[in-house]
Design a protein around this motif. Structure first.
Motif, mmCIF file in Angstrom:
data_model
loop_
_atom_site.group_PDB
_atom_site.id
_atom_site.type_symbol
_atom_site.label_atom_id
_atom_site.label_comp_id
_atom_site.label_asym_id
_atom_site.label_seq_id
_atom_site.Cartn_x
_atom_site.Cartn_y
_atom_site.Cartn_z
ATOM 1 N N ILE A 35 -35.371 -64.473 -10.978
ATOM 2 C CA ILE A 35 -34.524 -64.322 -9.075
ATOM 3 C C ILE A 35 -33.064 -63.427 -8.960
ATOM 4 O O ILE A 35 -33.090 -62.603 -8.660
ATOM 5 C CB ILE A 35 -33.641 -66.010 -8.949
ATOM 6 C CG1 ILE A 35 -35.024 -66.396 -8.704
ATOM 7 C CG2 ILE A 35 -32.620 -65.731 -8.146
ATOM 8 C CD1 ILE A 35 -35.270 -67.687 -8.887
ATOM 9 N N VAL A 36 -32.232 -63.136 -10.412
ATOM 10 C CA VAL A 36 -31.708 -62.306 -10.806
ATOM 11 C C VAL A 36 -32.027 -60.525 -9.797
ATOM 12 O O VAL A 36 -31.262 -60.217 -9.339
ATOM 13 C CB VAL A 36 -30.733 -62.239 -11.883
ATOM 14 C CG1 VAL A 36 -29.798 -60.814 -11.990
ATOM 15 C CG2 VAL A 36 -30.149 -63.650 -11.849
ATOM 16 N N GLU A 37 -33.307 -59.822 -10.446
ATOM 17 C CA GLU A 37 -33.090 -58.964 -10.317
ATOM 18 C C GLU A 37 -34.412 -58.984 -8.787
ATOM 19 O O GLU A 37 -33.781 -58.082 -7.950
ATOM 20 C CB GLU A 37 -34.884 -58.843 -11.373
ATOM 21 C CG GLU A 37 -34.565 -58.492 -13.055
ATOM 22 C CD GLU A 37 -33.626 -56.909 -13.001
ATOM 23 O OE1 GLU A 37 -34.264 -56.074 -12.026
ATOM 24 O OE2 GLU A 37 -33.331 -57.906 -13.326
ATOM 25 N N LEU B 259 -26.241 -67.103 -11.804
ATOM 26 C CA LEU B 259 -27.828 -66.699 -12.360
ATOM 27 C C LEU B 259 -28.154 -66.213 -13.083
ATOM 28 O O LEU B 259 -28.490 -66.135 -14.328
ATOM 29 C CB LEU B 259 -28.306 -66.608 -10.807
ATOM 30 C CG LEU B 259 -28.605 -67.260 -10.226
ATOM 31 C CD1 LEU B 259 -29.775 -66.937 -8.926
ATOM 32 C CD2 LEU B 259 -29.234 -68.686 -10.547
ATOM 33 N N ALA B 260 -27.077 -64.432 -13.368
ATOM 34 C CA ALA B 260 -27.153 -63.413 -14.313
ATOM 35 C C ALA B 260 -26.444 -64.091 -15.939
ATOM 36 O O ALA B 260 -26.642 -63.746 -16.841
ATOM 37 C CB ALA B 260 -26.377 -62.614 -13.618
ATOM 38 N N TYR B 261 -25.106 -64.852 -15.456
ATOM 39 C CA TYR B 261 -24.108 -65.648 -16.349
ATOM 40 C C TYR B 261 -25.124 -67.013 -17.153
ATOM 41 O O TYR B 261 -25.181 -66.542 -18.498
ATOM 42 C CB TYR B 261 -22.968 -66.425 -16.132
ATOM 43 C CG TYR B 261 -21.676 -64.746 -16.137
ATOM 44 C CD1 TYR B 261 -22.058 -64.242 -17.264
ATOM 45 C CD2 TYR B 261 -21.235 -64.539 -14.837
ATOM 46 C CE1 TYR B 261 -20.727 -63.376 -17.145
ATOM 47 C CE2 TYR B 261 -20.318 -63.557 -14.783
ATOM 48 C CZ TYR B 261 -19.935 -63.221 -16.049
ATOM 49 O OH TYR B 261 -19.429 -61.709 -16.363
ATOM 50 N N MET B 262 -25.526 -67.531 -16.220
ATOM 51 C CA MET B 262 -26.715 -68.715 -16.938
ATOM 52 C C MET B 262 -28.011 -67.858 -17.947
ATOM 53 O O MET B 262 -28.269 -68.638 -18.469
ATOM 54 C CB MET B 262 -27.250 -69.597 -15.801
ATOM 55 C CG MET B 262 -26.571 -70.389 -14.743
ATOM 56 S SD MET B 262 -27.455 -71.189 -13.927
ATOM 57 C CE MET B 262 -27.956 -72.521 -15.063
ATOM 58 N N MET C 125 -27.104 -65.056 -19.365
ATOM 59 C CA MET C 125 -26.709 -64.887 -20.596
ATOM 60 C C MET C 125 -26.979 -66.484 -21.347
ATOM 61 O O MET C 125 -26.933 -65.484 -22.707
ATOM 62 C CB MET C 125 -25.696 -64.069 -20.195
ATOM 63 C CG MET C 125 -24.543 -63.899 -21.414
ATOM 64 S SD MET C 125 -23.175 -63.101 -20.890
ATOM 65 C CE MET C 125 -22.157 -64.595 -20.568
ATOM 66 N N LEU C 126 -26.293 -67.282 -21.054
ATOM 67 C CA LEU C 126 -25.771 -69.018 -21.949
ATOM 68 C C LEU C 126 -26.905 -68.773 -22.126
ATOM 69 O O LEU C 126 -26.674 -69.212 -23.495
ATOM 70 C CB LEU C 126 -25.121 -69.147 -20.982
ATOM 71 C CG LEU C 126 -23.457 -68.422 -20.380
ATOM 72 C CD1 LEU C 126 -22.735 -70.185 -19.531
ATOM 73 C CD2 LEU C 126 -22.725 -68.687 -21.548
ATOM 74 N N ALA C 127 -28.129 -68.876 -21.036
ATOM 75 C CA ALA C 127 -29.449 -69.114 -22.959
ATOM 76 C C ALA C 127 -29.874 -68.700 -23.089
ATOM 77 O O ALA C 127 -29.906 -69.055 -24.091
ATOM 78 C CB ALA C 127 -30.411 -69.026 -21.543
ATOM 79 N N VAL C 128 -29.538 -66.609 -23.679
ATOM 80 C CA VAL C 128 -29.879 -66.566 -24.529
ATOM 81 C C VAL C 128 -28.911 -66.177 -25.355
ATOM 82 O O VAL C 128 -28.682 -66.361 -26.940
ATOM 83 C CB VAL C 128 -29.781 -64.553 -24.085
ATOM 84 C CG1 VAL C 128 -29.690 -63.962 -25.207
ATOM 85 C CG2 VAL C 128 -30.815 -64.753 -22.966
ATOM 86 N N MET C 129 -27.924 -66.953 -25.217
ATOM 87 C CA MET C 129 -26.463 -67.156 -26.438
ATOM 88 C C MET C 129 -27.345 -68.121 -27.693
ATOM 89 O O MET C 129 -26.565 -68.935 -28.319
ATOM 90 C CB MET C 129 -25.236 -66.373 -25.746
ATOM 91 C CG MET C 129 -24.916 -66.022 -25.365
ATOM 92 S SD MET C 129 -23.002 -66.196 -24.752
ATOM 93 C CE MET C 129 -22.664 -67.404 -26.046
ATOM 94 N N PRO D 132 -25.563 -52.251 -7.689
ATOM 95 C CA PRO D 132 -25.761 -52.841 -9.093
ATOM 96 C C PRO D 132 -25.254 -53.889 -10.299
ATOM 97 O O PRO D 132 -23.798 -53.774 -10.337
ATOM 98 C CB PRO D 132 -25.905 -50.831 -9.526
ATOM 99 C CG PRO D 132 -25.279 -50.156 -8.801
ATOM 100 C CD PRO D 132 -24.473 -50.464 -7.655
ATOM 101 N N MET D 133 -25.507 -53.960 -10.993
ATOM 102 C CA MET D 133 -25.308 -55.200 -12.254
ATOM 103 C C MET D 133 -24.031 -53.758 -13.516
ATOM 104 O O MET D 133 -24.781 -52.753 -13.559
ATOM 105 C CB MET D 133 -25.967 -55.360 -12.625
ATOM 106 C CG MET D 133 -27.072 -56.733 -12.212
ATOM 107 S SD MET D 133 -25.724 -58.346 -11.716
ATOM 108 C CE MET D 133 -26.053 -58.928 -13.451
#
Length: 161
Positions: free
Chosen positions: A71-73, A104-107, A109-113, A157-158
């Motif tokens: 969804i971020v993409e 959503l992008a931060y979510m 990132m937090l999941a990857v963390m 853009p991001m």
């Protein structure tokens, strides 16, 4: 101060018997890793989720992370805002879409963390699949309308890289 470096009496004395193994911190009954690891016993985004020894919940967590990245993409490459005379409404809609994309992008990132290897791989796969569908030339129409030429997306853009 004595020459032995003993910090007793200075508030720094901590017994070594209670320290966790290197690379992990105990939190409730789960172990919080500080390095990448493989396995379904992890916490992702919320305390206790997906839980310990819950394979189905771990798979659900991976699916959620995949779709968050996807969804971020989509938000990064969508062109659904049409020009109109109400610039304030357009600006507010664009700002709302931007806020949702960043949240959503931060979510993701937090999941990857969580340092779980599976979560890392599905986050990359979600971003990759999303870019393939929405950002690559595979599914683009040959000639965009003249008002869209030069416009890649409704959002900037991001700027992470």
């Amino acid at each position: 101060m004595n020459g032995g470096g003993n910090m007793n009496g200075m508030g720094g004395g901590m017994g070594m018997s209670s320290s966790p193994p290197p690379g992990a911190v105990h939190h409730r009954h789960m172990m919080m890793h500080m390095t990448f690891f493989w396995g379904k016993n992890t916490e992702i985004l919320f305390p206790g989720w997906p839980g310990y020894d819950h394979s189905a919940m771990y798979i659900l967590a991976l699916v959620v992370v995949f779709f968050l990245a996807f969804i971020v993409e989509w938000l990064s490459h969508c062109n659904y805002i049409r020009e109109s005379s109400n610039r304030l409404a357009l600006g507010l809609l664009q700002t709302l879409m931007y806020a949702i994309r960043i949240a959503l992008a931060y979510m993701v990132m937090l999941a990857v963390m969580s340092f779980n290897g599976g979560v890392f791989l599905v986050a990359i796969a979600g971003h990759t699949a999303g870019f393939f569908v929405f950002g690559s030339r595979v599914f683009k129409k040959q000639s965009p309308p003249p008002e869209v030429l030069g416009k890649n997306s409704d959002l900037p853009p991001m700027s992470c890289c």
